[in-house]
Design a protein around this motif. Structure first.
Motif, PDB file in Angstrom:
ATOM      1  N   PHE A 197       0.641  -1.425  -0.031  1.00  4.44           N
ATOM      2  CA  PHE A 197       0.080  -0.002   0.128  1.00  4.44           C
ATOM      3  C   PHE A 197       1.074   0.709  -0.073  1.00  4.44           C
ATOM      4  O   PHE A 197       1.192   2.021   0.764  1.00  4.44           O
ATOM      5  CB  PHE A 197      -0.755  -0.180   1.077  1.00  4.44           C
ATOM      6  CG  PHE A 197      -2.330   1.189   1.330  1.00  4.44           C
ATOM      7  CD1 PHE A 197      -1.512   2.281   1.092  1.00  4.44           C
ATOM      8  CD2 PHE A 197      -2.837   0.279   1.166  1.00  4.44           C
ATOM      9  CE1 PHE A 197      -3.349   2.828   0.989  1.00  4.44           C
ATOM     10  CE2 PHE A 197      -4.764   1.233   0.884  1.00  4.44           C
ATOM     11  CZ  PHE A 197      -4.680   2.581   0.811  1.00  4.44           C
ATOM     12  N   PHE A 198       1.052   2.022  -1.186  1.00  7.64           N
ATOM     13  CA  PHE A 198       1.521   3.663  -0.987  1.00  7.64           C
ATOM     14  C   PHE A 198       0.319   4.259  -0.825  1.00  7.64           C
ATOM     15  O   PHE A 198      -0.483   4.340  -1.765  1.00  7.64           O
ATOM     16  CB  PHE A 198       2.263   3.564  -2.734  1.00  7.64           C
ATOM     17  CG  PHE A 198       3.576   2.264  -3.165  1.00  7.64           C
ATOM     18  CD1 PHE A 198       4.294   2.851  -2.011  1.00  7.64           C
ATOM     19  CD2 PHE A 198       3.045   1.210  -4.260  1.00  7.64           C
ATOM     20  CE1 PHE A 198       5.659   2.067  -2.487  1.00  7.64           C
ATOM     21  CE2 PHE A 198       4.224   0.628  -4.075  1.00  7.64           C
ATOM     22  CZ  PHE A 198       5.577   0.861  -3.305  1.00  7.64           C
ATOM     23  N   ASP A 199       1.094   5.268  -0.044  1.00 10.34           N
ATOM     24  CA  ASP A 199      -0.022   6.204  -0.109  1.00 10.34           C
ATOM     25  C   ASP A 199       0.684   7.135  -0.050  1.00 10.34           C
ATOM     26  O   ASP A 199       1.621   7.611   0.411  1.00 10.34           O
ATOM     27  CB  ASP A 199      -0.316   5.947   1.911  1.00 10.34           C
ATOM     28  CG  ASP A 199      -1.005   7.442   2.410  1.00 10.34           C
ATOM     29  OD1 ASP A 199      -1.693   7.606   1.478  1.00 10.34           O
ATOM     30  OD2 ASP A 199      -1.442   7.335   3.488  1.00 10.34           O
ATOM     31  N   THR A 200      -0.391   8.685  -0.800  1.00  7.70           N
ATOM     32  CA  THR A 200       0.576   9.638  -1.256  1.00  7.70           C
ATOM     33  C   THR A 200      -0.209  10.827  -0.222  1.00  7.70           C
ATOM     34  O   THR A 200       0.511  11.943  -0.108  1.00  7.70           O
ATOM     35  CB  THR A 200       0.793  10.145  -2.361  1.00  7.70           C
ATOM     36  OG1 THR A 200      -1.015   9.807  -3.182  1.00  7.70           O
ATOM     37  CG2 THR A 200       0.840   8.610  -3.483  1.00  7.70           C
ATOM     38  N   ASN A 201      -0.980  10.784   0.414  1.00  4.82           N
ATOM     39  CA  ASN A 201      -2.078  11.951   0.878  1.00  4.82           C
ATOM     40  C   ASN A 201      -2.704  11.829   2.462  1.00  4.82           C
ATOM     41  O   ASN A 201      -3.243  11.716   3.310  1.00  4.82           O
ATOM     42  CB  ASN A 201      -3.157  12.544  -0.072  1.00  4.82           C
ATOM     43  CG  ASN A 201      -4.384  11.600  -0.654  1.00  4.82           C
ATOM     44  OD1 ASN A 201      -4.289  10.384   0.389  1.00  4.82           O
ATOM     45  ND2 ASN A 201      -5.665  11.834  -1.351  1.00  4.82           N
ATOM     46  N   PHE A 202      -2.216  11.031   3.147  1.00  6.09           N
ATOM     47  CA  PHE A 202      -2.380  10.353   4.358  1.00  6.09           C
ATOM     48  C   PHE A 202      -3.461   9.877   4.276  1.00  6.09           C
ATOM     49  O   PHE A 202      -4.064  10.397   5.348  1.00  6.09           O
ATOM     50  CB  PHE A 202      -1.607  11.251   5.114  1.00  6.09           C
ATOM     51  CG  PHE A 202      -0.451  11.543   5.661  1.00  6.09           C
ATOM     52  CD1 PHE A 202       0.777  10.943   6.090  1.00  6.09           C
ATOM     53  CD2 PHE A 202       0.437  12.584   5.081  1.00  6.09           C
ATOM     54  CE1 PHE A 202       1.842  11.164   6.376  1.00  6.09           C
ATOM     55  CE2 PHE A 202       1.390  13.033   4.731  1.00  6.09           C
ATOM     56  CZ  PHE A 202       2.379  12.276   5.957  1.00  6.09           C
ATOM     57  N   GLY A 203      -3.857   9.298   3.410  1.00  2.00           N
ATOM     58  CA  GLY A 203      -5.616   8.421   3.342  1.00  2.00           C
ATOM     59  C   GLY A 203      -5.703   7.260   4.202  1.00  2.00           C
ATOM     60  O   GLY A 203      -6.931   6.880   4.534  1.00  2.00           O
ATOM     61  N   PHE A 204      -4.435   6.454   4.343  1.00  2.00           N
ATOM     62  CA  PHE A 204      -4.846   5.140   5.097  1.00  2.00           C
ATOM     63  C   PHE A 204      -4.863   5.499   6.972  1.00  2.00           C
ATOM     64  O   PHE A 204      -4.559   5.883   7.439  1.00  2.00           O
ATOM     65  CB  PHE A 204      -3.366   4.380   4.797  1.00  2.00           C
ATOM     66  CG  PHE A 204      -3.209   3.099   5.379  1.00  2.00           C
ATOM     67  CD1 PHE A 204      -4.088   1.986   4.747  1.00  2.00           C
ATOM     68  CD2 PHE A 204      -2.766   2.789   6.610  1.00  2.00           C
ATOM     69  CE1 PHE A 204      -3.808   0.414   5.284  1.00  2.00           C
ATOM     70  CE2 PHE A 204      -2.364   1.192   7.134  1.00  2.00           C
ATOM     71  CZ  PHE A 204      -2.712   0.589   6.204  1.00  2.00           C
ATOM     72  N   SER A 205      -5.764   3.939   7.389  1.00  3.88           N
ATOM     73  CA  SER A 205      -6.008   4.155   8.114  1.00  3.88           C
ATOM     74  C   SER A 205      -5.599   2.683   8.971  1.00  3.88           C
ATOM     75  O   SER A 205      -6.532   1.562   8.268  1.00  3.88           O
ATOM     76  CB  SER A 205      -7.289   4.768   9.028  1.00  3.88           C
ATOM     77  OG  SER A 205      -7.731   4.417   9.892  1.00  3.88           O
ATOM     78  N   PRO A 206      -4.508   2.491   9.741  1.00  5.79           N
ATOM     79  CA  PRO A 206      -4.561   1.404  10.335  1.00  5.79           C
ATOM     80  C   PRO A 206      -5.360   0.586  11.452  1.00  5.79           C
ATOM     81  O   PRO A 206      -6.391  -0.409  11.086  1.00  5.79           O
ATOM     82  CB  PRO A 206      -3.469   1.508  11.156  1.00  5.79           C
ATOM     83  CG  PRO A 206      -2.795   2.520  10.381  1.00  5.79           C
ATOM     84  CD  PRO A 206      -3.689   3.124  10.203  1.00  5.79           C
ATOM     85  N   GLY A 207      -6.462   1.542  11.696  1.00  2.79           N
ATOM     86  CA  GLY A 207      -7.934   1.179  12.207  1.00  2.79           C
ATOM     87  C   GLY A 207      -8.490   0.874  11.661  1.00  2.79           C
ATOM     88  O   GLY A 207      -9.197  -0.378  12.170  1.00  2.79           O
ATOM     89  N   ARG A 208      -8.927   1.495  10.740  1.00  5.94           N
ATOM     90  CA  ARG A 208     -10.008   1.310   9.709  1.00  5.94           C
ATOM     91  C   ARG A 208      -9.537  -0.976   9.250  1.00  5.94           C
ATOM     92  O   ARG A 208     -10.569  -1.163   9.137  1.00  5.94           O
ATOM     93  CB  ARG A 208      -9.728   2.042   8.721  1.00  5.94           C
ATOM     94  CG  ARG A 208     -11.408   1.811   7.224  1.00  5.94           C
ATOM     95  CD  ARG A 208     -12.945   1.774   7.994  1.00  5.94           C
ATOM     96  NE  ARG A 208     -13.850   1.759   7.102  1.00  5.94           N
ATOM     97  CZ  ARG A 208     -14.766   0.814   7.057  1.00  5.94           C
ATOM     98  NH1 ARG A 208     -14.642  -0.341   8.340  1.00  5.94           N
ATOM     99  NH2 ARG A 208     -15.543   0.883   6.718  1.00  5.94           N
TER     100      ARG A 208
END
Length: 277
Positions: free
Chosen positions: A76-87
């Motif tokens: 998972f490459f994230d470019t705009n801090f949209g990723f959530s480990p909690g989700r």
């Protein structure tokens, strides 16, 4: 020697397992889930479900072979801090519960063989890297190539969002096209060589005509040349229904299927089939 026929290719394609989205209508509309060996783009405005779809796929790619999955890992490459480990953990828990129910009801003989499929195992099977610039993205893809060459069973590559990366780092239009093509070419090579699925996300923008007036047509953000380099485009958006959890997926470009539109839901458990109450 030129020995492979179209019949051989058709058999390979027919027997290839895709990554399910958990929306049966969407999976059927695009064939058999998200296909490996090609680039699939999810396009849409903010809040249309692009990142939610990416997280769901990062979980579902790990479903065991015995249950029709790929038993692979995700990058998972994230470019705009949209990723959530909690989700991710929330969707992973729902997925393992779903698979356990299937085993209990239909395939109790598989209970021991899929015992390793746990929430913790799923989280450990998603590699994450935040990308700040286009050069870093190209370097990361080279490093990923080495990982795949070494035998890492990564079956899904995600870039969320490719348009954010390119549009916020490059001002010149021709340079944007050049970098976009370099990135997509590398992704095509990885998808083809290692039989993995590639999923990218793209934003939308409003086209301005030559007179400076606003054209009402909403288009993908990166541009027309980009469209020729992707294999499949699915445009996401929300419906006009009162319920905020109901979304639309419009298949705008596909290798095999005609244009079609399906509804889906985003629930606490993740992406799900739309069901009328």
């Amino acid at each position: 020697m030129l020995t492979k026929s179209c019949f051989d290719l058709w058999k390979e394609e027919k027997n290839q397992t895709g990554i399910v989205t958990f929306c049966k209508d969407l999976d059927q509309a695009i064939g058999n889930g998200i296909s490996v060996g090609v680039i699939t783009e999810f396009c849409g405005p903010p809040g249309s479900g692009k990142t939610q779809m990416c997280i769901q796929l990062a979980v579902n790619v790990q479903i065991p072979l015995q249950l029709g999955g790929l038993a692979g890992k995700a990058m998972f490459f994230d470019t705009n801090f949209g990723f959530s480990p909690g989700r991710l953990e929330e969707i992973a828990a729902a997925c393992t519960h779903h698979c356990q129910r299937i085993v209990q009801i239909h395939r109790q003989d598989l209970a021991k063989s899929i015992g390793h499929f746990t929430d913790e195992r799923i989280l450990d099977g998603v590699y994450y890297k935040h990308i700040n610039g286009c050069s870093e993205m190209l370097d990361a893809l080279e490093a990923l190539h080495e990982l795949l060459k070494s035998g890492q069973k990564i079956k899904l590559i995600i870039i969320d969002s490719l348009s954010f990366l390119i549009r916020n780092n490059i001002e010149n239009t021709l340079e944007r096209i050049r970098i976009d093509h370099r990135i997509l070419t590398k992704l095509h090579v990885l998808a083809h060589l290692y039989k993995c699925a590639v999923v990218i996300t793209n934003d939308v923008t409003t086209r301005i005509d030559s007179n400076g007036t606003t054209n009402s047509i909403v288009i993908p953000a990166i541009g027309d040349s980009h469209s020729h380099k992707i294999n499949q485009r699915i445009v996401l958006g929300q419906t006009s229904d009162e319920e905020s959890s109901i979304f639309i997926a419009s298949i705008e470009k596909s290798l095999m299927r005609p244009r079609t539109l399906v509804k889906f839901q985003i629930t606490e458990a993740g992406i799900r089939r739309f069901r009328k109450k």
